[in-house]
Design a protein around this motif. Structure first.
Motif, PDB file in Angstrom:
ATOM      1  N   ALA A  18       0.853  -1.200   0.000  1.00 23.51           N
ATOM      2  CA  ALA A  18       0.000   0.000   0.000  1.00 23.51           C
ATOM      3  C   ALA A  18       0.891   1.252   0.000  1.00 23.51           C
ATOM      4  N   CYS A  19       2.031   1.170   0.678  1.00 21.45           N
ATOM      5  CA  CYS A  19       2.960   2.305   0.729  1.00 21.45           C
ATOM      6  C   CYS A  19       3.467   2.647  -0.672  1.00 21.45           C
ATOM      7  N   VAL A  20       3.724   1.621  -1.466  1.00 20.78           N
ATOM      8  CA  VAL A  20       4.255   1.820  -2.820  1.00 20.78           C
ATOM      9  C   VAL A  20       3.202   2.516  -3.683  1.00 20.78           C
ATOM     10  N   VAL A  21       1.969   2.024  -3.611  1.00 21.77           N
ATOM     11  CA  VAL A  21       0.884   2.596  -4.426  1.00 21.77           C
ATOM     12  C   VAL A  21       0.613   4.041  -3.998  1.00 21.77           C
ATOM     13  N   ALA A  22       0.586   4.276  -2.687  1.00 26.52           N
ATOM     14  CA  ALA A  22       0.320   5.631  -2.186  1.00 26.52           C
ATOM     15  C   ALA A  22       1.413   6.589  -2.640  1.00 26.52           C
ATOM     16  N   CYS A  23       2.645   6.136  -2.611  1.00 31.67           N
ATOM     17  CA  CYS A  23       3.778   6.978  -3.025  1.00 31.67           C
ATOM     18  C   CYS A  23       3.694   7.299  -4.511  1.00 31.67           C
ATOM     19  N   ALA A  25       1.034   7.444  -6.379  1.00 29.84           N
ATOM     20  CA  ALA A  25      -0.062   8.372  -6.634  1.00 29.84           C
ATOM     21  C   ALA A  25       0.270   9.766  -6.105  1.00 29.84           C
ATOM     22  N   GLU A  26       0.846   9.839  -4.922  1.00 29.69           N
ATOM     23  CA  GLU A  26       1.129  11.134  -4.286  1.00 29.69           C
ATOM     24  C   GLU A  26       2.175  11.934  -5.070  1.00 29.69           C
ATOM     25  N   GLN A 131      -5.973  12.752 -11.832  1.00 30.53           N
ATOM     26  CA  GLN A 131      -5.619  12.485 -10.437  1.00 30.53           C
ATOM     27  C   GLN A 131      -4.168  12.887 -10.124  1.00 30.53           C
ATOM     28  N   LEU A 132      -3.465  13.476 -11.091  1.00 31.54           N
ATOM     29  CA  LEU A 132      -2.092  13.908 -10.793  1.00 31.54           C
ATOM     30  C   LEU A 132      -2.103  14.946  -9.673  1.00 31.54           C
TER      31      LEU A 132
END
Ligand code: SF4
Length: 242
Positions: A18-23, A25-26, A131-132
């Protein structure tokens, strides 16, 4: 002046990424498609490494999330010929995208392989373009990029505090990876604030002898700390007698 750092408790990490996906996207990190992985040109500001321990059928998976170590004596900095990577006053190792000329010397001199080169212009499917994150620069082809402890979040929180004429509150700011982690394996904060969650966690773990840093013998003084995995089964085994 805060000194930002991170603690990652390997006992809590379940490898969900989840950390990888959140990073991704963020921080407007481009989507890594299969062909990009095959070319070993995937960009991931934080990755989760998986290790197998033991022999079948007694095998255990171990997970280690690896962001930029944010070294105090960062080996990537002195090799840059154009000063495109430098330290902020708060100790964050930053990348200046419009100064980078793409020599990739910094990537070669980083022992943790956490710096990435943009071999192509970044692309997103149409459905994801809206969503950028407007707070983060989209990097172009030919420049390096890396984790910067979500510096845009830190700047925003500091500006808010300034407008409200107060000091930054303890634990007011966190990174996207820490925020998304379902098991609170990642904790971010001010290492110099004894009341911050990160400092309290470190102090307790130090008493337990659980703290280490990746490749810390190299003397770069990373600001990402790991808490050792406790193997409950091994710890329960009686000590060998002679
Ligand atoms: S989100 Fe948390 S539990 Fe999942 S891989 Fe990352 S650190 Fe581990």
């Amino acid at each position: 002046m805060p000194r930002w750092g991170m603690v990652i408790d390997l006992d809590r990490c379940i490898g969900c990424e989840a950390c990888v996906v959140a990073c991704q996207a963020e921080n407007n990190v481009p989507i890594n498609t299969e062909d990009v992985y095959h070319q070993r040109r995937a960009i991931a500001w934080i990755r989760v490494e998986r290790y197998w321990e033991g022999e079948y059928p007694n095998i255990k998976a171990r997970y280690i999330p690896v962001p930029c170590m944010q070294c105090t004596n960062a080996p990537c900095e002195p090799v840059c010929p154009v000063y495109a990577t430098y330290h902020t006053t708060e100790g964050i190792n930053m990348q200046v995208y419009n100064r980078c000329i793409g020599t990739r010397y910094c990537a070669v001199n980083c022992h943790w392989h956490v710096r990435f080169f943009n071999f192509w212009e970044p692309k997103w499917p149409d459905s994801l373009k809206n969503q950028l994150n407007p707070d983060v620069t989209v990097r172009s082809r030919g420049v390096m990029e890396k984790c910067n402890f979500c510096v845009h979040r830190i700047v925003k929180a500091e500006q808010k505090a300034k407008v409200e004429k107060r000091a930054l509150r303890t634990d007011e700011v966190t990174t996207a990876c820490a925020q998304a982690c379902p098991t609170n394996a990642i904790v971010f904060g001010d290492l110099d604030d004894p009341n911050s969650a990160v400092s309290k966690l470190l102090a307790q773990a130090e008493q337990e002898g659980r703290v280490y840093r990746l490749l810390e013998d190299l003397g770069t003084d990373p600001k990402v700390y790991y808490l050792k995995k406790i193997d409950v089964a091994a710890a329960a085994e009686p000590a060998a007698t002679h």
